[in-house]
Design a protein around this motif. Sequence first.
Motif, PDB file in Angstrom:
ATOM      1  N   UNK A 289     -21.226   0.740  -3.896  1.00 21.31           N
ATOM      2  CA  UNK A 289     -20.805   0.810  -2.471  1.00 21.31           C
ATOM      3  C   UNK A 289     -20.408  -0.355  -1.793  1.00 21.31           C
ATOM      4  N   UNK A 290     -21.162  -1.515  -2.117  1.00 18.56           N
ATOM      5  CA  UNK A 290     -20.901  -2.850  -1.713  1.00 18.56           C
ATOM      6  C   UNK A 290     -19.563  -3.289  -2.310  1.00 18.56           C
ATOM      7  N   UNK A 291     -19.572  -3.111  -3.414  1.00 17.20           N
ATOM      8  CA  UNK A 291     -18.296  -3.340  -4.106  1.00 17.20           C
ATOM      9  C   UNK A 291     -17.004  -2.873  -3.559  1.00 17.20           C
ATOM     10  N   UNK A 292     -16.968  -1.574  -3.468  1.00 17.02           N
ATOM     11  CA  UNK A 292     -16.153  -0.596  -2.631  1.00 17.02           C
ATOM     12  C   UNK A 292     -15.577  -1.402  -1.203  1.00 17.02           C
ATOM     13  N   UNK A 293     -16.678  -1.422  -0.605  1.00 17.53           N
ATOM     14  CA  UNK A 293     -16.325  -1.984   0.671  1.00 17.53           C
ATOM     15  C   UNK A 293     -15.803  -3.321   0.915  1.00 17.53           C
ATOM     16  N   UNK A 294     -16.404  -4.279  -0.048  1.00 14.13           N
ATOM     17  CA  UNK A 294     -15.753  -5.720  -0.078  1.00 14.13           C
ATOM     18  C   UNK A 294     -14.325  -5.624  -0.583  1.00 14.13           C
ATOM     19  N   UNK A 295     -14.069  -4.712  -1.471  1.00 16.55           N
ATOM     20  CA  UNK A 295     -12.708  -4.813  -1.841  1.00 16.55           C
ATOM     21  C   UNK A 295     -11.670  -4.191  -0.916  1.00 16.55           C
ATOM     22  N   UNK A 296     -12.197  -3.299   0.100  1.00 19.02           N
ATOM     23  CA  UNK A 296     -11.310  -3.077   1.019  1.00 19.02           C
ATOM     24  C   UNK A 296     -10.885  -3.990   2.281  1.00 19.02           C
ATOM     25  N   UNK A 297     -12.110  -5.184   2.414  1.00 18.76           N
ATOM     26  CA  UNK A 297     -11.842  -5.934   3.514  1.00 18.76           C
ATOM     27  C   UNK A 297     -11.320  -7.442   3.038  1.00 18.76           C
ATOM     28  N   UNK A 298     -12.104  -7.770   1.708  1.00 17.12           N
ATOM     29  CA  UNK A 298     -11.746  -9.116   1.556  1.00 17.12           C
ATOM     30  C   UNK A 298     -10.277  -9.680   1.514  1.00 17.12           C
ATOM     31  N   UNK A 299      -9.819 -10.657   1.947  1.00 13.56           N
ATOM     32  CA  UNK A 299      -8.287 -11.122   1.884  1.00 13.56           C
ATOM     33  C   UNK A 299      -8.077 -11.397   0.276  1.00 13.56           C
TER      34      UNK A 299
ATOM     35  N   UNK B 233     -15.061 -10.668  15.853  1.00  8.76           N
ATOM     36  CA  UNK B 233     -13.694  -9.960  15.537  1.00  8.76           C
ATOM     37  C   UNK B 233     -13.417  -9.772  14.122  1.00  8.76           C
ATOM     38  N   UNK B 234     -14.251 -10.228  13.253  1.00  9.51           N
ATOM     39  CA  UNK B 234     -13.793 -10.271  11.992  1.00  9.51           C
ATOM     40  C   UNK B 234     -14.517  -9.046  11.168  1.00  9.51           C
ATOM     41  N   UNK B 235     -14.079  -8.588  10.031  1.00  9.37           N
ATOM     42  CA  UNK B 235     -14.499  -7.302   9.333  1.00  9.37           C
ATOM     43  C   UNK B 235     -16.059  -7.465   9.032  1.00  9.37           C
ATOM     44  N   UNK B 236     -16.798  -6.345   9.361  1.00 10.21           N
ATOM     45  CA  UNK B 236     -18.257  -6.348   9.319  1.00 10.21           C
ATOM     46  C   UNK B 236     -18.431  -4.957   7.968  1.00 10.21           C
ATOM     47  N   UNK B 237     -19.423  -5.550   7.347  1.00  9.16           N
ATOM     48  CA  UNK B 237     -20.049  -4.373   6.450  1.00  9.16           C
ATOM     49  C   UNK B 237     -21.705  -4.174   6.805  1.00  9.16           C
TER      50      UNK B 237
END
Length: 449
Positions: free
Chosen positions: A155-165, A112-116
């Motif tokens: 793209x990975x940076x963008x995705x991480x920015x969106x989900x990392x607390x 149940x935690x965010x997945x990239x």
Amino acid sequence: MGMPTAAIVGRPNVGKSPLFNRLVGKKLALVDDRPGVTRDRREGDVAFGGLHFRVIDTAGLEESDAATLMGRMRMQTEAAILAADVVLFVIDARAGVLPADQPFAELVRRAGCPVILIANKAEGGTGLAGAYEAFTLGLGDPIPFSAEHGEGLGELHEALKGVLPKPDPEDDEDEEAPGGRSLKVAIVGRPNAGKSTLINRMLGEDRLLVGPEAGITRDSISLDWEWRGRKIKLHDTAGMRRRARIDDKLEKLAVSDGLRAVRFAEVVVVLLDATIPFEKQDLTIIDLVESEGRAVVIGLNKWDLVADQPGLLKELREDCTRLLPQVRGVAVVPLSGLAGEGLDKLMQAVVQASEVWDKRISTSRINDWLSEATSRNPPPAVSGRRIKIRYATQVKSRPPHFALFGNQLNALPKSYTRYLVNGLREAFELPGTPIRLSLRTSQNPFDKG
């Protein structure tokens, strides 16, 4: 605990270690074409375009018996997923989605935690069909990626920015912030050492079944609790008895559940019966906790029954130093679950043990210590050539893990590595915690190793 964590998971040989190396920027992970080369979890700190997080490289996820190496690797991965704020799920874009990917996608979904989703090995647009196939996993949009060539990093940076607390700077300073992360504590011991009675006393209510017959707690139970504003997740585990005496299947399951609780805990309280302490089985349990790399605290339960014996505590602490050199300096806390005495001291020791376990020491301090330790007691010579230790660094914490680089380190005698571990323990105040030492024969500390 302010730094968020990302776990890299996926079946073997999809390119998890090259992704880890790409993020950490140093070749800390062993990279090889054979599947399953990464046997252990590896951790590294990442500074990536203003994002700061810790990344865990897990071993290949395999469906297999827990007793086998692959089973243990899978346990490591499950533990990593549990500890992670975000999961980087890697598939091989060239191979497409294989049946072997499915059960692990399920494992990640359940967490149940965010997945990239990363479709690796898609360099120069190859494997795009496989990347699009990844939609079928139900884990969101895949990022076409090449860890080898660094494609897809934006793209990975963008995705991480969106989900990392966002790390809370105060959290770093204040371990006991009321809103902070729960400290995971397992309470283990021989059957009838009084684990359930102790937990009931901590919680102030009869949450667990207690009774005089040994082995009444069949499974591991996780309970949320708070001590002095600090969140604690408590695991009570079935009593661990000697394997030879486990004949019924349910009991076997209960023991493996106890081991699982140890793996998911950060601090393990090993409860001994003060009237018969340090039985062979107690030592085996402590050994197991140490080999799993968890922080240890020893609780001497039923102390009210022996409190009238002068000098007993001092004697038992000396026994502990003699019998358990691998956790030298471990806290030994007398208590009574029944009378509710010593619980505060026990919890202070637990929090302290977690801080030691999580400690990071700067490379410059370690190397100052190393040059002093080796000049005071130089490593021996092998076939006329002196062993040289050139450099040391801490590769990870939880537990503290140090790497030594030099020549002929594989010939370093056990007594000398023991001398180094004891020196590290003393110099950097690391009592009672397991300490790991990797010896790497290499001229260059960042040579693959």
